[in-house]
Design a protein around this motif. Structure first.
Motif, PDB file in Angstrom:
ATOM      1  N   LEU A  60      51.271  39.629  12.364  1.00 53.03           N
ATOM      2  CA  LEU A  60      50.699  39.232  13.689  1.00 53.03           C
ATOM      3  C   LEU A  60      50.295  37.794  13.313  1.00 53.03           C
ATOM      4  O   LEU A  60      49.323  37.765  12.525  1.00 53.03           O
ATOM      5  CB  LEU A  60      49.927  40.184  14.177  1.00 53.03           C
ATOM      6  CG  LEU A  60      50.113  41.549  14.507  1.00 53.03           C
ATOM      7  CD1 LEU A  60      48.932  42.186  14.982  1.00 53.03           C
ATOM      8  CD2 LEU A  60      51.313  41.589  15.212  1.00 53.03           C
ATOM      9  N   ASP A  61      50.897  36.842  13.894  1.00 56.47           N
ATOM     10  CA  ASP A  61      50.331  35.358  13.686  1.00 56.47           C
ATOM     11  C   ASP A  61      49.568  35.167  14.792  1.00 56.47           C
ATOM     12  O   ASP A  61      50.083  34.772  15.868  1.00 56.47           O
ATOM     13  CB  ASP A  61      51.567  34.291  13.506  1.00 56.47           C
ATOM     14  CG  ASP A  61      51.006  33.191  12.717  1.00 56.47           C
ATOM     15  OD1 ASP A  61      49.544  32.714  12.505  1.00 56.47           O
ATOM     16  OD2 ASP A  61      51.961  32.228  12.612  1.00 56.47           O
ATOM     17  N   GLU A  62      48.195  34.915  14.721  1.00 55.24           N
ATOM     18  CA  GLU A  62      47.244  34.469  15.871  1.00 55.24           C
ATOM     19  C   GLU A  62      47.439  35.419  16.960  1.00 55.24           C
ATOM     20  O   GLU A  62      47.688  34.782  18.101  1.00 55.24           O
ATOM     21  CB  GLU A  62      47.347  33.059  15.876  1.00 55.24           C
ATOM     22  CG  GLU A  62      47.224  32.239  14.541  1.00 55.24           C
ATOM     23  CD  GLU A  62      46.417  31.101  14.623  1.00 55.24           C
ATOM     24  OE1 GLU A  62      45.572  31.002  15.767  1.00 55.24           O
ATOM     25  OE2 GLU A  62      46.277  30.457  13.665  1.00 55.24           O
ATOM     26  N   PRO A  63      47.410  36.670  17.093  1.00 55.51           N
ATOM     27  CA  PRO A  63      47.742  37.349  18.424  1.00 55.51           C
ATOM     28  C   PRO A  63      46.945  36.959  19.483  1.00 55.51           C
ATOM     29  O   PRO A  63      47.262  37.296  20.691  1.00 55.51           O
ATOM     30  CB  PRO A  63      47.614  38.997  17.722  1.00 55.51           C
ATOM     31  CG  PRO A  63      46.702  39.010  16.625  1.00 55.51           C
ATOM     32  CD  PRO A  63      47.185  37.273  15.860  1.00 55.51           C
ATOM     33  N   LYS A  73      48.519  29.595   6.806  1.00 59.98           N
ATOM     34  CA  LYS A  73      48.451  30.936   7.207  1.00 59.98           C
ATOM     35  C   LYS A  73      49.887  31.284   7.822  1.00 59.98           C
ATOM     36  O   LYS A  73      50.410  32.243   7.390  1.00 59.98           O
ATOM     37  CB  LYS A  73      47.544  31.015   8.487  1.00 59.98           C
ATOM     38  CG  LYS A  73      46.061  30.811   7.967  1.00 59.98           C
ATOM     39  CD  LYS A  73      44.891  31.198   9.037  1.00 59.98           C
ATOM     40  CE  LYS A  73      45.056  30.526  10.210  1.00 59.98           C
ATOM     41  NZ  LYS A  73      44.898  28.844  10.180  1.00 59.98           N
ATOM     42  N   SER A  74      50.321  30.423   8.595  1.00 59.45           N
ATOM     43  CA  SER A  74      51.643  30.810   9.475  1.00 59.45           C
ATOM     44  C   SER A  74      52.629  30.725   8.242  1.00 59.45           C
ATOM     45  O   SER A  74      53.736  31.668   8.122  1.00 59.45           O
ATOM     46  CB  SER A  74      51.993  29.661  10.299  1.00 59.45           C
ATOM     47  OG  SER A  74      51.250  29.886  11.557  1.00 59.45           O
ATOM     48  N   THR A  75      52.729  29.735   7.357  1.00 64.45           N
ATOM     49  CA  THR A  75      53.838  29.606   6.424  1.00 64.45           C
ATOM     50  C   THR A  75      53.716  30.860   5.287  1.00 64.45           C
ATOM     51  O   THR A  75      54.784  31.392   5.264  1.00 64.45           O
ATOM     52  CB  THR A  75      53.864  28.386   5.501  1.00 64.45           C
ATOM     53  OG1 THR A  75      53.465  27.095   6.347  1.00 64.45           O
ATOM     54  CG2 THR A  75      54.852  28.064   4.748  1.00 64.45           C
TER      55      THR A  75
END
Ligand SMILES: Nc1ncnc2c1ncn2[C@@H]1O[C@H](COP(=O)(O)OP(=O)(O)O)[C@@H](O)[C@H]1O
Ligand SMILES: [Mg+2]
Length: 275
Positions: free
Chosen positions: A177-180, A53-55
């Motif tokens: 937004l990465d895991e807000p 996901k982050s990548t």
């Protein structure tokens, strides 16, 4: 270059991935992903830890380039585009940036400096319009009373809200937004979800892509979802087509039951079907 003041009249997709792969060491954290995201859509990226996901979000934010395939973001092809200029059109909030804000910087400046994509206030030129926008964002994210507090003294929830307000400061065309809501307690999570729902409902708000591994953290207003497993797409499309027992069972690798609660403003919940 500053971000745009108004959404550009782009009719092409905001994001277009054609068979995109990212290589890290001997792994492919993103593996042959093809995807099209249109202006105004609110996407959720779901998948277990390590799914990529982050990548994937880092490519979408022009913070990483694909090793294979073509990633086009806001009409610019990564690898050919002026990345510094492209990044001013994209707001990003995630763990990858949290420790860039100096602990002794004030909340007001941590948000304001987002206008120039710098991390501490030095000699950038800010005008009244910047102050008005900062104050509007501080209000929207419940930070007005904290304007003079230093970033280092904030709670986890307050920091997350500062990072999102900051990401919105340049009026980006794309918000990532990465895991807000990661690491927040129940009240802080629900408070953040309420604010993200306002944002999702605002027709002037940017196209949004948000990653999470908890369905409970998806704001009502999300329109589309994609599920990842080991870097590959399991499914992508309208949210109700993706958040199904079948797709999540494949993505998470165990039998999962999904519940959708509420018709007009649905919230999503997931649990294992059997122990
Ligand atoms: N720099 C790196 N070197 C080696 N492996 C990496 C690197 N960055 C990410 N990975 C691997 O890529 C996979 C996906 O990571 P990530 O995108 O952070 O997943 P997620 O955000 O879904 O938890 C993980 O298996 C991770 O270990
Ligand atoms: Mg991640």
């Amino acid at each position: 270059m500053r971000g745009s003041t108004y959404p550009s009249p782009v009719t092409t997709p905001v994001l277009l991935f054609d068979d995109v792969s990212v290589v890290r060491g001997s792994t492919l954290p993103v593996n042959s992903v093809s995807l099209s995201i249109e202006a105004g859509q609110r996407w959720v990226v779901i998948g277990p830890n390590g799914a990529g996901k982050s990548t994937l979000l880092h490519v979408a934010a022009a913070m990483a380039a694909p090793a294979m395939g073509t990633a086009t973001v806001l009409g610019e092809v990564l690898g050919r585009a002026n990345v510094a200029e492209l990044r001013t059109r994209i707001g990003f909030a995630g763990a990858a940036l949290l420790d860039r804000i100096p602990g002794n910087e004030t909340v007001g400046n941590a948000v304001m400096t987002g206008a120039w994509a710098v991390y501490a206030r030095k000699r950038e030129d800010y005008g009244i319009a910047d102050e008005v926008r900062r104050d509007h964002l501080l209000t929207m994210f419940g930070l007005t009373s904290l304007i003079g507090r230093t970033f280092g003294t904030l709670s986890e929830g307050e920091r997350k809200r500062v990072m999102i307000a900051r990401a919105l400061m340049p009026d980006p065309e794309l918000l990532i937004l990465d895991e807000p809501a990661a690491g927040l307690d129940l009240a802080a999570r629900e408070d953040l979800l309420r604010r993200l729902t306002w944002l999702a409902d605002d027709p002037m708000a940017p196209t949004t892509i948000m990653a999470t591994h908890h369905l409970e953290e998806i704001p009502p207003g999300a329109t589309h979802a994609l599920a990842l497993r080991q870097g590959a797409l399991v499914a992508a499309g309208p949210i109700a087509d993706v958040l199904t027992d079948e797709v999540l069972t494949t993505a998470f690798g165990l039998p999962i039951t999904v519940e959708r609660v509420g018709d007009t403003r649905p919230r999503w919940f997931a649990r294992a079907r059997a122990w």
